[in-house]
Design a protein around this motif. Structure first.
Motif, PDB file in Angstrom:
ATOM      1  N   TYR A  74      -8.156   4.976  -0.308  1.00 50.80           N
ATOM      2  CA  TYR A  74      -9.182   3.971  -0.071  1.00 50.80           C
ATOM      3  C   TYR A  74      -8.537   2.603  -0.251  1.00 50.80           C
ATOM      4  CZ  TYR A  74     -12.924   7.442  -0.250  1.00 50.80           C
ATOM      5  OH  TYR A  74     -13.752   8.508   0.015  1.00 50.80           O
ATOM      6  N   LEU A  75      -8.844   1.676   0.653  1.00 48.14           N
ATOM      7  CA  LEU A  75      -8.316   0.317   0.593  1.00 48.14           C
ATOM      8  C   LEU A  75      -9.460  -0.673   0.423  1.00 48.14           C
ATOM      9  CD1 LEU A  75      -5.653   0.105   3.476  1.00 48.14           C
ATOM     10  CD2 LEU A  75      -5.233  -0.135   1.029  1.00 48.14           C
ATOM     11  N   PRO A 133     -10.136   6.867   3.608  1.00 43.05           N
ATOM     12  CA  PRO A 133      -8.969   7.698   3.932  1.00 43.05           C
ATOM     13  C   PRO A 133      -9.115   8.489   5.234  1.00 43.05           C
ATOM     14  CG  PRO A 133     -10.233   8.702   2.164  1.00 43.05           C
ATOM     15  CD  PRO A 133     -10.835   7.351   2.400  1.00 43.05           C
ATOM     16  N   ALA A 187      -4.674   3.658   5.909  1.00 42.92           N
ATOM     17  CA  ALA A 187      -5.426   4.413   4.905  1.00 42.92           C
ATOM     18  C   ALA A 187      -5.448   5.900   5.237  1.00 42.92           C
ATOM     19  CB  ALA A 187      -6.849   3.861   4.817  1.00 42.92           C
ATOM     20  N   THR A 233       0.839  -1.199   0.000  1.00 40.97           N
ATOM     21  CA  THR A 233       0.000   0.000   0.000  1.00 40.97           C
ATOM     22  C   THR A 233       0.874   1.249   0.000  1.00 40.97           C
ATOM     23  OG1 THR A 233      -1.800  -1.134   1.168  1.00 40.97           O
ATOM     24  CG2 THR A 233      -1.804   1.271   1.226  1.00 40.97           C
TER      25      THR A 233
END
Length: 318
Positions: free
Chosen positions: A101-102, A127, A95, A31
């Motif tokens: 956004y994950l 987020p 995040a 990420t």
């Protein structure tokens, strides 16, 4: 006014199977890498945490289970997570720190009743650090039904974002026409389709969904090898004669007219990046909208039960 562009990252990788920490470490590092390249939305594969146990039997045959297989299942159960829980808190912090956004596939351990059931779950994290929602796979496929329970209509989740509505279905749920319609009817713009299917036919599926739903389809699969499997599993013999590459990947992004934005990636780990032009969604719905001007509600109607299904109801709830 929605943003007209979004920078998307699709992660094609796999952790060490049954190793929760390995998956967490990869989620954090990949990420960060994606966000460093400008990603606003980062998508991980189906049950990335703690991995998809492709090829393993867990000692099960029709009419019998082995003691050793039960121990392997316990190991899988131990590597699952509760939602919400400590791991989702970490996802939220990540995040929020990175402003992304994950969407992450996890094995979720039930925490409402016996804690004995696992679910194939897709998490949405925002987020601002919050868990925005989840989707539990409605029908685990084939032998998956031995591992995971069935989700219900309460998790047919679609999330509003500054760049459109995101949601999706997991793997072969995407072959369920009524489930797809339930997603289209929620105005989905970015349709996320994590999978464990690396066959060529899957590419036909995601291209069809994009064209049918007039949405972007973000498909994400694991790249997994035998080296990611612990060799002390009692059922490790199930894969000993398999090819070294157990899942070749095939992650891709498809535009709302069914054309590839990012072509499938095979036989390697990677982070696939793309900037999506969201104006294409409205353009594509000019001549086809499955739940709008191209629908016939006077002929066809879909009824969706989106109520949470309770196993036990207390008298005080009635």
């Amino acid at each position: 006014m929605k943003n007209k562009q979004v920078h998307v990252a699709v992660v094609q990788s796999a952790p060490q199977l049954f190793d929760k920490q390995s998956a967490m470490d990869k989620i954090v590092s990949m990420t960060r890498e994606a966000a460093g390249q400008g990603a606003q939305l980062v998508v991980f594969p189906e049950v990335f945490l703690p991995g998809y146990p492709r090829g393993l039997s867990f000692g099960a045959r029709v009419g019998s289970r082995t003691t050793e297989g039960r121990k392997d299942f316990e190991r899988y159960w131990e590597s699952a997570i509760e939602v919400p829980g400590a791991e989702t808190d970490i996802f939220g912090e990540l995040a929020k720190e990175l402003g992304v956004y994950l969407v992450i596939g996890v094995v979720e351990r039930d925490q409402e009743y016996s804690k004995g059931t696992l679910y194939n779950t897709m998490l949405y994290v925002g987020p601002e650090g919050g868990l925005l929602g989840k989707h539990r796979k409605l029908v685990p496929t084939g032998s998956e039904r031995l591992l995971w329970g069935q989700g219900d209509g309460s998790t047919l989740t679609v999330i509003d974002t500054p760049f459109g509505r995101i949601g999706g279905l997991i793997c072969w749920e995407n072959y369920m026409p009524l489930a797809r319609t339930a997603m289209y009817a929620q105005g989905i713009d970015l349709y996320i389709a994590p999978t464990a299917d690396a066959r060529d036919t899957w590419q036909s599926t995601i291209r069809h969904i994009a064209c049918e739903g007039r949405c972007f389809v973000i498909s994400c699969n694991q790249y997994a090898t035998k080296a990611s499997y612990p060799d002390d599993l009692s059922c490790y013999a199930d894969i000993e004669d398999d090819e070294e590459i157990l899942s070749r990947g095939g992650s891709a992004i498809v535009g709302p007219l069914g054309e590839y934005v990012v072509k499938p990636l095979y036989d390697q780990e990677g982070i696939m990046m793309s900037t999506l032009d969201l104006s294409q969604i409205a353009q594509s719905r000019f001549d086809f909208d499955a739940v709008g001007h191209y629908s016939r509600p006077d002929v066809f109607q879909l009824v969706v039960n989106d109520k949470k299904q309770e196993i036990v109801r207390r008298a005080t709830q009635m």
